[in-house]
Design a protein around this motif. Structure first.
Motif, PDB file in Angstrom:
ATOM      1  N   ALA A  64       0.836  -1.204   0.000  1.00  0.00           N
ATOM      2  CA  ALA A  64       0.000   0.000   0.000  1.00  0.00           C
ATOM      3  C   ALA A  64       0.873   1.257   0.000  1.00  0.00           C
ATOM      4  O   ALA A  64       0.571   2.233  -0.699  1.00  0.00           O
ATOM      5  CB  ALA A  64      -0.945  -0.006   1.191  1.00  0.00           C
ATOM      6  N   THR A  65       1.954   1.234   0.759  1.00  0.00           N
ATOM      7  CA  THR A  65       2.872   2.374   0.785  1.00  0.00           C
ATOM      8  C   THR A  65       3.490   2.589  -0.593  1.00  0.00           C
ATOM      9  O   THR A  65       3.580   3.723  -1.066  1.00  0.00           O
ATOM     10  CB  THR A  65       3.979   2.146   1.834  1.00  0.00           C
ATOM     11  N   TRP A  66       3.914   1.510  -1.244  1.00  0.00           N
ATOM     12  CA  TRP A  66       4.504   1.596  -2.581  1.00  0.00           C
ATOM     13  C   TRP A  66       3.481   2.097  -3.593  1.00  0.00           C
ATOM     14  O   TRP A  66       3.794   2.924  -4.445  1.00  0.00           O
ATOM     15  CB  TRP A  66       5.048   0.234  -2.991  1.00  0.00           C
ATOM     16  N   PHE A  67       2.237   1.638  -3.497  1.00  0.00           N
ATOM     17  CA  PHE A  67       1.192   2.103  -4.402  1.00  0.00           C
ATOM     18  C   PHE A  67       0.976   3.611  -4.270  1.00  0.00           C
ATOM     19  O   PHE A  67       0.715   4.289  -5.248  1.00  0.00           O
ATOM     20  CB  PHE A  67      -0.127   1.369  -4.121  1.00  0.00           C
ATOM     21  N   GLY A  68       1.086   4.133  -3.055  1.00  0.00           N
ATOM     22  CA  GLY A  68       0.795   5.542  -2.814  1.00  0.00           C
ATOM     23  C   GLY A  68       1.976   6.477  -2.903  1.00  0.00           C
ATOM     24  O   GLY A  68       1.805   7.689  -3.114  1.00  0.00           O
ATOM     25  N   GLY A  71       7.709   4.985  -5.973  1.00  0.00           N
ATOM     26  CA  GLY A  71       6.363   4.434  -5.862  1.00  0.00           C
ATOM     27  C   GLY A  71       5.564   4.616  -7.135  1.00  0.00           C
ATOM     28  O   GLY A  71       6.069   5.070  -8.155  1.00  0.00           O
ATOM     29  N   LEU A  72       4.273   4.251  -7.038  1.00  0.00           N
ATOM     30  CA  LEU A  72       3.390   4.349  -8.200  1.00  0.00           C
ATOM     31  C   LEU A  72       2.566   5.624  -8.210  1.00  0.00           C
ATOM     32  O   LEU A  72       1.967   5.965  -9.221  1.00  0.00           O
ATOM     33  CB  LEU A  72       2.452   3.133  -8.256  1.00  0.00           C
ATOM     34  N   PHE A  76      -6.376   0.209  -3.768  1.00  0.00           N
ATOM     35  CA  PHE A  76      -5.763  -0.415  -4.939  1.00  0.00           C
ATOM     36  C   PHE A  76      -4.876  -1.601  -4.560  1.00  0.00           C
ATOM     37  O   PHE A  76      -4.829  -2.604  -5.277  1.00  0.00           O
ATOM     38  CB  PHE A  76      -4.979   0.607  -5.767  1.00  0.00           C
ATOM     39  N   ALA A  77      -4.184  -1.511  -3.439  1.00  0.00           N
ATOM     40  CA  ALA A  77      -3.378  -2.649  -2.984  1.00  0.00           C
ATOM     41  C   ALA A  77      -4.283  -3.824  -2.632  1.00  0.00           C
ATOM     42  O   ALA A  77      -3.978  -4.977  -2.961  1.00  0.00           O
ATOM     43  CB  ALA A  77      -2.529  -2.250  -1.780  1.00  0.00           C
ATOM     44  N   PHE A  78      -5.420  -3.541  -1.995  1.00  0.00           N
ATOM     45  CA  PHE A  78      -6.370  -4.603  -1.665  1.00  0.00           C
ATOM     46  C   PHE A  78      -6.936  -5.236  -2.937  1.00  0.00           C
ATOM     47  O   PHE A  78      -7.016  -6.467  -3.042  1.00  0.00           O
ATOM     48  CB  PHE A  78      -7.511  -4.072  -0.795  1.00  0.00           C
ATOM     49  N   MET A 126       2.423   0.814 -15.724  1.00  0.00           N
ATOM     50  CA  MET A 126       2.951   1.648 -14.644  1.00  0.00           C
ATOM     51  C   MET A 126       4.349   1.246 -14.187  1.00  0.00           C
ATOM     52  O   MET A 126       5.125   2.100 -13.775  1.00  0.00           O
ATOM     53  CB  MET A 126       1.985   1.615 -13.465  1.00  0.00           C
ATOM     54  N   VAL A 127       4.653  -0.036 -14.237  1.00  0.00           N
ATOM     55  CA  VAL A 127       5.932  -0.504 -13.687  1.00  0.00           C
ATOM     56  C   VAL A 127       6.919  -0.888 -14.785  1.00  0.00           C
ATOM     57  O   VAL A 127       8.082  -0.498 -14.741  1.00  0.00           O
ATOM     58  CB  VAL A 127       5.696  -1.711 -12.740  1.00  0.00           C
ATOM     59  N   HIS A 128       6.476  -1.648 -15.769  1.00  0.00           N
ATOM     60  CA  HIS A 128       7.398  -2.235 -16.740  1.00  0.00           C
ATOM     61  C   HIS A 128       7.659  -1.377 -17.976  1.00  0.00           C
ATOM     62  O   HIS A 128       8.773  -1.367 -18.494  1.00  0.00           O
ATOM     63  CB  HIS A 128       6.883  -3.616 -17.162  1.00  0.00           C
ATOM     64  N   LEU A 129       6.656  -0.682 -18.464  1.00  0.00           N
ATOM     65  CA  LEU A 129       6.797   0.103 -19.697  1.00  0.00           C
ATOM     66  C   LEU A 129       7.934   1.120 -19.637  1.00  0.00           C
ATOM     67  O   LEU A 129       8.703   1.247 -20.599  1.00  0.00           O
ATOM     68  CB  LEU A 129       5.471   0.794 -20.054  1.00  0.00           C
TER      69      LEU A 129
END
Length: 194
Positions: free
Chosen positions: A50-54, A61-62, A70-72, A108-111
């Motif tokens: 959740a911390t990484w998502f925010g 982070g994202l 979103f993490a849930f 969001m992460v790989h591109l």
């Protein structure tokens, strides 16, 4: 002559079709550890996820709003996807949210890292690894041999390559389902089909 060869090949392929469920089972089995790793990391380290998502992108982070939600959703999708794909239950339906999740992760992460999952030799990260290994070979040959005896170390680039592969595999499951004989979908459909 060519027509006979093609007809013979077509007959051989038709005879093998009775085993086509093996390919879909193989895809499901291949995806299980991939999905498990993502699901486990989000469930076991939910607060970190959740911390990484925010967290903002400048901090690695994202930068998503509502990071706990979103993490849930990501964790729940992966856990449910893991169970359903393992059992071949609601395979086609479950492939949809898994593809959405894979697309979001890809974008969001790989591109931003390009296509390659493993860094190529001309990338800065690989050049740094090569420099480190050269230093290690010169100064600590025993350690160098220990590190390289089972293969060449590589740098993970974390590009789109693996995510795109998993997306295509999920797409196959969406179009063809979990397969015959080894999926609950098959047995439920067989039991309850009109």
């Amino acid at each position: 002559m060519i027509a006979k060869i093609m007809n013979g090949f077509d007959r051989a392929v038709a005879a093998c079709k009775q085993y086509d469920f093996i390919a879909l089972l193989g895809i499901r089995l291949y995806l299980l550890p991939v999905i498990y790793v993502g699901a486990h990391s989000k469930v076991a380290g939910f607060s970190e996820a959740a911390t990484w998502f925010g967290a903002p992108a400048s901090e690695g982070g994202l930068g998503l709003p509502f990071p706990v939600l979103f993490a849930f959703l990501a964790a729940a999708t992966e856990v449910l996807g893991l169970v359903c794909i393992a059992l071949g239950l609601f395979t086609r339906a479950m492939a949809i949210p898994m593809m959405v999740l894979m697309s979001a992760a890809s974008a969001m992460v790989h591109l931003p890292r390009g296509w390659l999952a493993i860094a190529s030799k001309d990338m800065e990260s690989s050049q740094r690894l090569t420099g480190f290994l050269s230093w290690l070979a010169e100064n600590f040959p025993g350690r160098y041999n220990y590190i390289t005896e089972l293969g060449d170390p590589v740098i993970l680039n974390n590009g789109m390559e693996f995510a795109a592969t998993y997306f295509v595999m999920l797409l196959v499951l969406f179009f063809y389902g979990g397969g015959r004989h080894v999926s609950l979908d098959y047995w439920l459909r067989k039991r309850f089909a009109a």
